[in-house]
Design a protein around this motif. Structure first.
Motif, PDB file in Angstrom:
ATOM      1  N   GLU A  16      75.918 -36.401 139.074  1.00 11.69           N
ATOM      2  CA  GLU A  16      74.831 -36.941 138.253  1.00 11.69           C
ATOM      3  C   GLU A  16      74.718 -38.719 137.809  1.00 11.69           C
ATOM      4  O   GLU A  16      73.993 -39.426 137.710  1.00 11.69           O
ATOM      5  CB  GLU A  16      74.834 -36.164 136.826  1.00 11.69           C
ATOM      6  CG  GLU A  16      74.454 -34.756 137.083  1.00 11.69           C
ATOM      7  CD  GLU A  16      74.245 -33.863 136.401  1.00 11.69           C
ATOM      8  OE1 GLU A  16      75.555 -34.332 135.819  1.00 11.69           O
ATOM      9  OE2 GLU A  16      73.884 -32.533 136.096  1.00 11.69           O
ATOM     10  N   GLU A  30      70.960 -35.514 146.045  1.00 16.07           N
ATOM     11  CA  GLU A  30      70.556 -34.469 146.233  1.00 16.07           C
ATOM     12  C   GLU A  30      72.648 -34.168 146.285  1.00 16.07           C
ATOM     13  O   GLU A  30      73.321 -34.680 146.737  1.00 16.07           O
ATOM     14  CB  GLU A  30      70.193 -33.448 147.141  1.00 16.07           C
ATOM     15  CG  GLU A  30      68.430 -33.937 147.531  1.00 16.07           C
ATOM     16  CD  GLU A  30      67.253 -33.246 147.895  1.00 16.07           C
ATOM     17  OE1 GLU A  30      66.658 -32.548 147.695  1.00 16.07           O
ATOM     18  OE2 GLU A  30      67.758 -33.053 149.329  1.00 16.07           O
ATOM     19  N   GLY A  71      64.159 -32.751 139.542  1.00 18.00           N
ATOM     20  CA  GLY A  71      64.864 -32.387 139.534  1.00 18.00           C
ATOM     21  C   GLY A  71      65.676 -31.096 139.236  1.00 18.00           C
ATOM     22  O   GLY A  71      66.175 -31.071 138.297  1.00 18.00           O
ATOM     23  N   LYS A  73      67.251 -28.118 138.815  1.00 21.33           N
ATOM     24  CA  LYS A  73      69.332 -27.361 138.921  1.00 21.33           C
ATOM     25  C   LYS A  73      68.885 -26.003 139.365  1.00 21.33           C
ATOM     26  O   LYS A  73      68.688 -25.393 139.622  1.00 21.33           O
ATOM     27  CB  LYS A  73      70.189 -27.337 138.347  1.00 21.33           C
ATOM     28  CG  LYS A  73      70.339 -28.452 137.108  1.00 21.33           C
ATOM     29  CD  LYS A  73      71.291 -27.783 135.234  1.00 21.33           C
ATOM     30  CE  LYS A  73      70.883 -29.524 134.606  1.00 21.33           C
ATOM     31  NZ  LYS A  73      71.242 -28.856 133.306  1.00 21.33           N
ATOM     32  N   HIS A  81      71.380 -29.669 142.775  1.00 23.67           N
ATOM     33  CA  HIS A  81      70.924 -30.880 142.465  1.00 23.67           C
ATOM     34  C   HIS A  81      69.962 -31.113 143.210  1.00 23.67           C
ATOM     35  O   HIS A  81      70.156 -31.250 144.055  1.00 23.67           O
ATOM     36  CB  HIS A  81      71.204 -31.900 141.608  1.00 23.67           C
ATOM     37  CG  HIS A  81      72.298 -31.552 140.173  1.00 23.67           C
ATOM     38  ND1 HIS A  81      72.543 -30.484 139.861  1.00 23.67           N
ATOM     39  CD2 HIS A  81      72.289 -31.978 139.202  1.00 23.67           C
ATOM     40  CE1 HIS A  81      73.440 -30.578 139.021  1.00 23.67           C
ATOM     41  NE2 HIS A  81      72.938 -32.021 138.595  1.00 23.67           N
ATOM     42  N   LYS A  83      65.631 -32.519 145.046  1.00 30.11           N
ATOM     43  CA  LYS A  83      64.854 -33.166 144.314  1.00 30.11           C
ATOM     44  C   LYS A  83      63.624 -32.845 145.133  1.00 30.11           C
ATOM     45  O   LYS A  83      63.185 -33.392 146.465  1.00 30.11           O
ATOM     46  CB  LYS A  83      65.387 -34.765 144.727  1.00 30.11           C
ATOM     47  CG  LYS A  83      65.968 -35.321 143.459  1.00 30.11           C
ATOM     48  CD  LYS A  83      65.075 -35.817 142.310  1.00 30.11           C
ATOM     49  CE  LYS A  83      65.698 -37.249 141.182  1.00 30.11           C
ATOM     50  NZ  LYS A  83      65.333 -37.379 140.597  1.00 30.11           N
ATOM     51  N   TRP A 100      67.632 -34.118 135.874  1.00 26.60           N
ATOM     52  CA  TRP A 100      68.246 -32.731 135.809  1.00 26.60           C
ATOM     53  C   TRP A 100      67.760 -32.121 135.281  1.00 26.60           C
ATOM     54  O   TRP A 100      68.390 -31.847 134.340  1.00 26.60           O
ATOM     55  CB  TRP A 100      69.218 -32.815 136.816  1.00 26.60           C
ATOM     56  CG  TRP A 100      69.842 -33.840 137.466  1.00 26.60           C
ATOM     57  CD1 TRP A 100      70.289 -34.689 137.239  1.00 26.60           C
ATOM     58  CD2 TRP A 100      69.183 -34.021 139.069  1.00 26.60           C
ATOM     59  NE1 TRP A 100      70.389 -35.798 138.241  1.00 26.60           N
ATOM     60  CE2 TRP A 100      69.674 -34.842 139.113  1.00 26.60           C
ATOM     61  CE3 TRP A 100      68.948 -33.436 139.991  1.00 26.60           C
ATOM     62  CZ2 TRP A 100      69.761 -35.479 140.666  1.00 26.60           C
ATOM     63  CZ3 TRP A 100      68.899 -33.309 141.274  1.00 26.60           C
ATOM     64  CH2 TRP A 100      69.354 -34.926 141.367  1.00 26.60           C
TER      65      TRP A 100
END
Length: 192
Positions: A16, A30, A71, A73, A81, A83, A100
């Motif tokens: 992240e 991702e 995005g 989870k 995660h 996209k 996210w």
């Protein structure tokens, strides 16, 4: 599978932090199956396909919105995660959430294949599984290589129980809870 393939290459918290910095530089990342990956930047034809699907959804389901590149989870315990090119959810579903977001309100994810070497594994193998693991009811893949639309649905136990394939030019019905019919004729114009 080896022992190292079962373990994540990095922690989700580390990903992240890196993803925020990468996004500022125009790189989309991702994190699937514990491995970071780069998502190819879209071309104009790719964007037209996303716009076309968005248009159909808005006309037939004005209560929903196709959020571009939202995005969610994904994967068990939200350790992945993704996209997707679009996440279809009721309007306002992501208000107050960060980059996210929880996938709980997502009804469908849309992916349009890119012309890169990673598409086969990422969009055709990994994504159906991680979206099913997250309980997302429908995964719509617009495959520009095979000129067809694939609709994965009925997720249970980390797999999709149903798969419908339609060549470009045919209508495709997206099952409930989406309930939209896509006319795919125009998609022929946006492939190489």
């Amino acid at each position: 599978m080896t022992a190292t393939e079962d373990r994540p290459q990095m922690l989700v918290e580390e990903f992240e932090r890196i993803a925020v910095a990468a996004d500022r530089e125009g790189v989309r990342l991702e994190f699937i199956h514990g491995k970071p990956g780069v998502k190819a930047v879209s071309d104009g034809d790719h964007d037209e396909i996303v716009r076309r699907v968005m248009e159909h959804c808005m006309q037939q389901r004005p209560d929903l919105w196709l959020y571009p590149e939202r995005g969610p989870k994904v994967e068990a315990y939200r350790k992945g995660h993704a996209k997707p090119d679009g996440a279809l959810a009721p309007r306002g579903s992501f208000a107050g959430q960060g980059e996210w977001a929880d996938a709980d309100r997502v009804l469908m994810v849309l992916e349009v294949t890119s012309y890169d070497t990673d598409t086969d594994r990422r969009d055709r193998e990994d994504k159906p599984r991680v979206y099913a693991e997250a309980g997302i009811p429908v995964y719509l893949l617009v495959d520009r290589d095979s000129c067809e639309v694939l609709v994965h649905s009925e997720p249970e136990g980390g797999v999709c129980g149903a798969l419908v394939r339609r060549p470009f030019g045919r209508e495709v019905r997206l099952p409930q809870p989406v309930g939209v019919v896509l006319d795919t004729e125009a998609l022929r114009s946006w492939v190489r």
